[in-house]
Enzyme design. Structure first.
Site, mmCIF file in Angstrom:
data_model
loop_
_atom_site.group_PDB
_atom_site.id
_atom_site.type_symbol
_atom_site.label_atom_id
_atom_site.label_comp_id
_atom_site.label_asym_id
_atom_site.label_seq_id
_atom_site.Cartn_x
_atom_site.Cartn_y
_atom_site.Cartn_z
ATOM 1 N N ASP A 24 19.906 -2.641 28.302
ATOM 2 C CA ASP A 24 20.388 -3.550 29.342
ATOM 3 C C ASP A 24 20.240 -2.924 30.727
ATOM 4 O O ASP A 24 20.373 -3.610 31.735
ATOM 5 C CB ASP A 24 21.884 -3.857 29.113
ATOM 6 C CG ASP A 24 22.113 -5.295 28.676
ATOM 7 O OD1 ASP A 24 21.205 -6.133 28.843
ATOM 8 O OD2 ASP A 24 23.217 -5.571 28.163
ATOM 9 N N GLN A 28 27.784 -6.871 25.062
ATOM 10 C CA GLN A 28 27.725 -8.168 25.750
ATOM 11 C C GLN A 28 28.866 -8.263 26.777
ATOM 12 O O GLN A 28 30.009 -7.928 26.474
ATOM 13 C CB GLN A 28 27.825 -9.296 24.706
ATOM 14 C CG GLN A 28 27.582 -10.677 25.261
ATOM 15 C CD GLN A 28 26.173 -10.871 25.825
ATOM 16 O OE1 GLN A 28 25.207 -10.304 25.343
ATOM 17 N NE2 GLN A 28 26.064 -11.659 26.874
ATOM 18 N N LYS A 54 19.742 -13.786 21.308
ATOM 19 C CA LYS A 54 19.126 -12.455 21.256
ATOM 20 C C LYS A 54 18.694 -12.132 19.828
ATOM 21 O O LYS A 54 17.580 -11.639 19.597
ATOM 22 C CB LYS A 54 20.120 -11.396 21.786
ATOM 23 C CG LYS A 54 20.336 -11.513 23.286
ATOM 24 C CD LYS A 54 21.452 -10.646 23.841
ATOM 25 C CE LYS A 54 21.615 -10.959 25.337
ATOM 26 N NZ LYS A 54 22.659 -10.219 26.025
HETATM 27 N N1 GUN Z 1 26.282 -11.223 30.234
HETATM 28 C C1 GUN Z 1 25.545 -11.972 31.079
HETATM 29 N N2 GUN Z 1 24.309 -11.439 31.235
HETATM 30 C C2 GUN Z 1 24.277 -10.329 30.483
HETATM 31 C C3 GUN Z 1 23.280 -9.343 30.234
HETATM 32 O O1 GUN Z 1 22.152 -9.378 30.750
HETATM 33 N N3 GUN Z 1 23.639 -8.352 29.386
HETATM 34 C C4 GUN Z 1 24.874 -8.276 28.818
HETATM 35 N N4 GUN Z 1 25.143 -7.245 28.011
HETATM 36 N N5 GUN Z 1 25.815 -9.163 29.027
HETATM 37 C C5 GUN Z 1 25.514 -10.184 29.860
#
Ligand code: GUN
Length: 294
Positions: A120, A97, A53
């Site tokens: 998200d 996350q 990211k």
């Molecule tokens: N863990 C797996 N996929 C995601 C996601 O799209 N966002 C977040 N914050 N954690 C994740």
């Protein structure tokens, strides 16, 4: 029939290029979109995702910062950081996350993120907005990435039979809602669905996010279907496999995504899109405020 293999990296590059222009337009106005990523603990997969990211942000010209907390961090200290970031005008997107350590209440932490910075799309406001078809919400990044792949490949959605295998809050449920909003006929199955094949065989578009390596085999797929594999499973020999038996199904489908290199690059890309959109909306709001007070 051999399927067209959808190159998620190429589509991601194209989409990032388009959004880079929007970032440049914001920068001309003195605004750099900013993303804060909160990571709690040492989950190795989460660390890789967060690194990706940060890298994607740099590539498209966004500011990003990572806020790390130890695995035993208390809820209060994380909530205080989220509040700080909610108030920080240089930050337009905030995410925590997942998965987070079990002593933390995910709903409370995700609910503390400002709905205007919830890139998200996991805050209940954004989840509810998806249910009622609100336009101005942030769609969750993985299903948003799948929708983008389907649209990029001009795969028709309206009136099509879509089967989603996997009913998670992050992928399966929002995916179904997004495609219902596009007038598809959607069925949601999962790992406990009895005789899964009797559903999957009807799918014009089959989206699999069950976390079960090679769950979907060629006899379960309708000839000419578009097959989107969201699964990423690490096998005992260390290799990665999707939820779809790629070699068998590619001989029957019209489109198929590989693992890796299919949906994965799109998830990060859509996070960038949501963050830039958040910065644009914030700028528009500030503009309205100036217009009203002047
Ligand atoms: N863990 C797996 N996929 C995601 C996601 O799209 N966002 C977040 N914050 N954690 C994740």
């Amino acid at each position: 029939m051999t399927a067209k293999i959808i190159d998620g990296n190429a589509v991601a590059r194209h989409v990032r290029g388009e959004w880079k222009k929007r970032v440049e337009a914001l920068k001309v106005r003195g605004i750099t979109p900013g993303l804060s990523v909160i990571i709690i603990g040492n989950n190795p997969a989460s660390r890789v995702y967060v690194r990706n990211k940060v890298k994607a942000c740099a590539e498209v010209g966004l500011h990003s910062e990572v806020h790390e907390f130890p695995v035993d961090a208390g809820e209060q200290v994380i909530l205080e950081r989220i509040e700080e970031l909610n108030r920080n005008p240089a930050i337009h997107g905030i995410l925590v996350q997942l998965p987070m350590p079990p002593h933390l209440e995910a709903r409370r932490l995700l609910g503390a993120i400002s709905i205007d910075k919830d890139v998200d799309g996991f805050h209940l406001y954004n989840v509810g907005g998806l249910v009622v078809g609100e336009n101005n919400i942030f769609p969750p990044c993985t299903p948003y990435g799948v929708q983008c792949l389907l649209e990029y490949e001009n795969i028709p959605i309206e009136g099509q039979n879509v089967v989603v295998v996997g009913a998670s809050n992050i992928v399966g449920k929002p995916m179904a809602l997004m495609l219902m909003a596009k007038d598809a006929t959607v069925s949601i199955c999962h790992i406990k669905t009895r005789d899964l094949a009797q559903f999957t065989i009807l799918a014009d578009i089959l989206i699999v996010a069950a976390g079960c390596p090679r769950l979907i085999t060629a006899p379960m797929v309708k000839r000419g279907a578009a097959v989107i594999d969201v699964g990423i499973n690490r096998l005992a020999d260390g290799t990665l496999a999707g939820d779809v038996d790629f070699d068998g199904v590619k001989e029957k489908a019209s489109f198929i995504t590989p693992v890796p290199g299919g949906v994965g690059p799109m998830t990060v890309t859509m996070l960038i899109c949501n963050t830039v959109a958040a910065a644009e909306r914030n700028a528009a709001k500030q503009g309205e405020r100036v217009a009203v007070t002047s």
